[in-house]
Design a protein around this motif. Structure first.
Motif, short mmCIF file in Angstrom:
data_model
loop_
_atom_site.label_atom_id
_atom_site.label_comp_id
_atom_site.label_asym_id
_atom_site.label_seq_id
_atom_site.Cartn_x
_atom_site.Cartn_y
_atom_site.Cartn_z
N GLU B 135 0.68 -1.19 0.01
CA GLU B 135 -0.12 0.26 -0.54
C GLU B 135 1.00 1.08 0.09
O GLU B 135 0.56 2.25 -0.56
N THR B 136 1.95 1.34 1.08
CA THR B 136 2.28 2.50 1.38
C THR B 136 3.80 2.38 0.22
O THR B 136 4.32 3.57 0.29
N VAL B 145 0.56 11.39 -2.35
CA VAL B 145 1.50 10.95 -1.95
C VAL B 145 0.64 10.92 -0.43
O VAL B 145 0.39 12.25 0.08
N GLN B 146 1.20 9.84 0.25
CA GLN B 146 0.13 9.20 1.67
C GLN B 146 1.10 9.90 2.87
O GLN B 146 2.54 10.02 2.87
N THR B 147 0.47 10.41 4.10
CA THR B 147 1.27 11.41 5.03
C THR B 147 0.23 9.95 6.25
O THR B 147 0.07 9.81 6.50
N GLU B 148 1.48 10.59 7.09
CA GLU B 148 1.33 10.29 8.79
C GLU B 148 -0.80 10.19 8.65
O GLU B 148 -1.40 9.34 8.89
N ASN B 201 5.27 19.26 9.51
CA ASN B 201 5.10 18.58 11.07
C ASN B 201 4.21 16.56 10.41
O ASN B 201 5.18 16.12 10.62
N SER B 202 4.02 17.14 8.91
CA SER B 202 4.19 15.14 9.36
C SER B 202 4.47 14.74 7.85
O SER B 202 5.13 15.32 7.53
N SER B 203 4.88 13.38 8.56
CA SER B 203 5.74 12.62 7.38
C SER B 203 5.30 11.67 6.63
O SER B 203 4.22 11.16 6.82
N ILE B 204 6.04 12.32 5.64
CA ILE B 204 5.39 11.40 3.73
C ILE B 204 5.42 8.96 4.41
O ILE B 204 6.55 9.28 5.46
#
Lengths: 135, 480
Positions: B135-136, B145-148, B201-204
């Motif tokens: 998935e990621t 692009v997904q983040t947390e 602030n959010s990580s990928i």
């Protein structure tokens, strides 16, 4: 001098006919399964059990007939009893092909019915033959 | 079978000559001439089945319809006596979605294709790719692009010019957006979208680990528009109110994402432009950009990945001076200079159609597009042939006509073998021998022929340039 011969003649004839008929039955059923897989939708996970049952029945038939012949001719109840046991297994497989096959054609019904009746008659004759040999 | 009617097409109306139509009354039947559908049966391969037979009794006055339900027998010995497989002879009626089975139906039928046996497909893919890592880890073109918490946001104008924070950034989609955000100086430290933290602030999420967004650089823009690059970019500057100004407000973010060639994100950096908002300003314009670079490559604008995309410019370059040609293949690190302007270009027709005025205007050759352009030149007797020929050659070929063309849209400068040399031909219009002596030839046309082919898998063929030929046609200048 008939009572010195205990071997059952009707049983012998029936076993002989059964052998010939079985060859025809096996080829016909195999051909029909191939025909069904081409004409109807026959997925592989249903085709495999049907073919397995047919081949298992063929494998059982050979010792069954051989033991039947031997037991009847040598007037020994051991092989005949074993043959009877194998006949039970063959009957079960025949009933499967008659009732629980994926596609049961009218020709299937005819062939299996004839085979079942042959088995039934054979079993009856074997029982009487064993009774004659034992006594 | 009695309820089935194939010819009943009109709803609540009687279809003509349709004897099985329930909307027809006895008077309608008396007007029919024949029955278009005489028999309605199930599968004819069954040994015995019900059939509905419709016929018109024309002898009676008025004619009436006769309906009979009979048992039809298939006399063939190969008729189906019984089946133990429900899907054998019937088209499965589709399941009506309910709240309970909706998810399962969406899994089965929600894709672009659906197979008849979903269980066997699931087994295959589970064996090859464990579903969690799939998935990621790998991103495909266009996938957000997904983040947390959600997605990497690239605020952009939606419908109006106001910023919408819900726009996810698609992988490998280079975007640049500008939008307007409403601000107030008093509350500027509480508006999230003005603070650097909101963007980093959010990580990928990428494969097993998460990639933090690092701050690449900070540029401070003053009120009059002057920009200064800060030397230390590791200090987080948050917006605060100072002297009726709100300083350190984010005016622009430029994301640079580095990925591998298999689609895994390995690095993410953001370059900020911070500025000050004055008290009177009710809204500011923010600009956002995101660009994706493959690792160990230079960020050149690609014309396709890997095959050329129709409409993108054909990439071309030169061999750097001083390198002898045979050595080009020995030193693998030989670079072909290929900057944005060193594209394959052709003359761009101007409105005046004057060759000499058109010297500067070039148009890039776009892959897949046939182009033709031209200009006119008035030749007077005073013009000398040799400088004229040179000028026309410059007009046709441009100032820096490249020597190599990239065979794929993403060919890197260091892969020398991925570049196709341009074959140059000269054709003289008049091949009569006795005119060759003494007369000089002036070029009149440049024809570039790009031969390309489809390369790769049949499912997804990629365009690849195989051969480029530049043909200069010259003619004799007739001396007056």
């Amino acid at each position: 001098n008939n009572h010195s011969q205990l071997s059952s003649l009707p049983l012998q004839i029936l076993l002989y006919v059964n052998g010939i008929y079985y060859i025809f039955y096996f080829l016909a059923t195999l051909a029909m399964i191939i025909y069904k897989s081409q004409v109807f939708s026959y997925p592989d996970d249903l085709l495999a059990p049907d073919l397995a049952v047919l081949f298992l029945m063929a494998i059982l038939e050979v010792p069954r007939l051989y033991l039947g012949f031997k037991g009847n001719l040598t007037e020994a109840e051991g092989p005949l009893g074993l043959s009877l046991g194998l006949t039970v297994g063959s009957v079960v497989l025949c009933v499967y092909l008659l009732l629980w096959q994926t596609y049961v054609l009218w020709a299937d019904v005819l062939l299996n019915a004839v085979l079942l009746s042959a088995y039934g008659l054979e079993s009856g004759l074997k029982v009487t033959a064993i009774a004659a040999f034992v006594s | 079978v009695a309820r089935l009617c194939v010819c009943d097409l009109l709803v609540a109306q009687c279809d003509v000559n349709c004897c099985c139509d329930p909307d027809c009354s006895a008077e309608d039947f008396s007007l029919f001439t024949t029955c278009s559908v005489p028999v309605v049966t199930g599968d004819s391969q069954l040994c015995s089945q019900k059939a509905a037979v419709y016929s018109l009794d024309v002898e009676a006055n008025p004619p009436e319809r006769i309906f009979k339900l009979i048992d039809q027998v298939n006399p063939s010995i190969f008729c189906i006596h019984a089946t133990n497989y429900e899907q054998a002879l019937y088209l499965k009626s589709p399941e009506i979605p309910t709240p309970e089975n909706f998810d399962q139906l969406l899994d089965k039928f929600g894709g672009a294709t659906f197979s008849a046996e979903p269980d066997s497909w699931n087994l295959d893919t589970d064996a090859q790719n464990p579903p969690d890592a799939n998935e990621t880890s790998r991103y495909e073109y266009g996938v957000p692009v997904q983040t947390e918490d959600a997605f990497l946001r690239l605020p952009s104008p939606v419908v109006s010019s106001w910023c919408s924070d819900a726009n996810p950034a698609g992988f490998l989609v280079n975007q640049a957006t500008k939008c307007i955000r409403s601000v107030s100086v008093e509350k500027c430290d509480s508006i999230q979208a003005l603070s650097m933290l909101f963007y980093i602030n959010s990580s990928i999420l990428a494969s097993v680990f998460q990639v933090n967004i690092t701050v690449q650089s900070i540029v401070v823009q003053s009120l009059n528009g002057m920009r200064t690059l800060l030397s230390s970019s590791d200090v987080l500057r948050l917006p605060m109110v100072l002297d009726e100004l709100c300083i350190n407000a984010v005016l622009g973010v430029n994301y640079h994402i580095t990925h591998t060639d298999t689609g895994e994100i390995i690095e993410a950096a953001a370059a900020f432009v911070l500025g000050a908002i004055s008290k009177e300003a009710l809204s500011i314009e923010q600009s956002f950009e995101i660009s994706f670079t493959q690792e160990n490559t230079q960020p050149v604008p690609l014309s396709g990945n890997p095959g050329y995309v129709v409409g993108l410019p054909v990439r071309a370059g030169f061999q750097p001076q001083g390198y002898p040609f045979p050595a080009a293949f020995l030193f693998a690190a030989l670079a072909l200079s290929s900057n944005k302007h060193s594209q394959l270009t052709i003359l761009h027709s101007t409105s005046t159609q004057d060759c000499l005025a058109a010297q500067g205007a070039r148009a890039p050759v776009l892959f897949g597009y046939n182009m033709i352009s031209g200009c006119k030149l008035r030749i007077t007797a005073a013009m000398k042939c040799q400088p004229l020929a040179q000028t026309l050659l410059d007009v046709l070929k441009g100032q820096s006509f490249p020597e190599y063309v990239a065979s794929f849209g993403n060919s890197q400068a260091q892969d020398v073998l991925d570049w196709v040399p341009i074959t140059q031909l000269h054709i003289s219009e008049q091949m009569i021998s006795h005119t060759l002596q003494g007369s000089c030839q002036i070029p009149v046309s440049l024809g570039i022929e790009v031969k390309w082919t489809k390369y790769g898998s049949l499912v997804n063929p990629q365009a690849r340039i195989v051969n480029v030929t530049a043909t200069i046609t010259t003619t004799t200048l007739k001396q007056v």
